[in-house]
Motif scaffolding. Sequence first.
Motif, PDB file in Angstrom:
ATOM      1  N   UNK A 115       0.682  -1.231  -0.073  1.00 50.62           N
ATOM      2  CA  UNK A 115       0.106   0.126   0.000  1.00 50.62           C
ATOM      3  C   UNK A 115       0.901   1.307   0.072  1.00 50.62           C
ATOM      4  N   UNK A 116       1.913   1.173   0.660  1.00 52.84           N
ATOM      5  CA  UNK A 116       2.785   2.366   0.863  1.00 52.84           C
ATOM      6  C   UNK A 116       3.611   2.676  -0.406  1.00 52.84           C
ATOM      7  N   UNK A 117       3.924   1.631  -0.967  1.00 59.73           N
ATOM      8  CA  UNK A 117       4.657   1.675  -2.282  1.00 59.73           C
ATOM      9  C   UNK A 117       3.939   2.344  -3.328  1.00 59.73           C
ATOM     10  N   UNK A 135       3.838   5.629  -5.736  1.00 57.98           N
ATOM     11  CA  UNK A 135       4.005   5.784  -7.237  1.00 57.98           C
ATOM     12  C   UNK A 135       2.838   6.330  -7.781  1.00 57.98           C
ATOM     13  N   UNK A 136       1.707   6.429  -7.088  1.00 55.24           N
ATOM     14  CA  UNK A 136       0.589   7.178  -7.539  1.00 55.24           C
ATOM     15  C   UNK A 136      -0.235   8.210  -6.337  1.00 55.24           C
ATOM     16  N   UNK A 137       0.424   9.262  -6.389  1.00 51.23           N
ATOM     17  CA  UNK A 137       0.157  10.089  -5.160  1.00 51.23           C
ATOM     18  C   UNK A 137      -0.998  10.786  -5.050  1.00 51.23           C
ATOM     19  N   UNK A 138      -1.622  11.083  -6.340  1.00 44.98           N
ATOM     20  CA  UNK A 138      -2.701  11.742  -6.815  1.00 44.98           C
ATOM     21  C   UNK A 138      -4.085  10.730  -6.619  1.00 44.98           C
ATOM     22  N   UNK A 139      -3.794   9.507  -6.637  1.00 43.24           N
ATOM     23  CA  UNK A 139      -4.975   8.500  -6.585  1.00 43.24           C
ATOM     24  C   UNK A 139      -5.676   8.592  -5.239  1.00 43.24           C
TER      25      UNK A 139
END
Length: 108
Positions: free
Chosen positions: A4-6, A10-14
């Motif tokens: 989940x953290x990874x 990778x997708x901070x805006x999701x």
Amino acid sequence: MDLQDQLKKLFPDHISSEEETTEPENDLWMQEEPIICKFEKRNGKPQTILEGYTGADEDFKQLAKEIKKLLSVGGSFKEEKIIIQGDYRDKIMQFLKDKGFKVKRVGG
């Protein structure tokens, strides 16, 4: 660091939409009288018999299917009775009590 953290890196805006998983509710009709659980030998083979359910036949058939799947055994539904191959009275009684049924053991 877990998955989940990874993924968040990778997708901070999701925006994650966590869907709640709900188990299907027990839609079987509950009765006041206990279900009779007894053991018989028919043609030399042990069988556990459940009888005394006063609800719809479809509910009783559904219950038979769940019990057979739980125990991984064969069985049938005949004449408003569930017939399970083998002596599984204790396991079946515990399963029915967990579902909210009253169960009465008859014989031995």
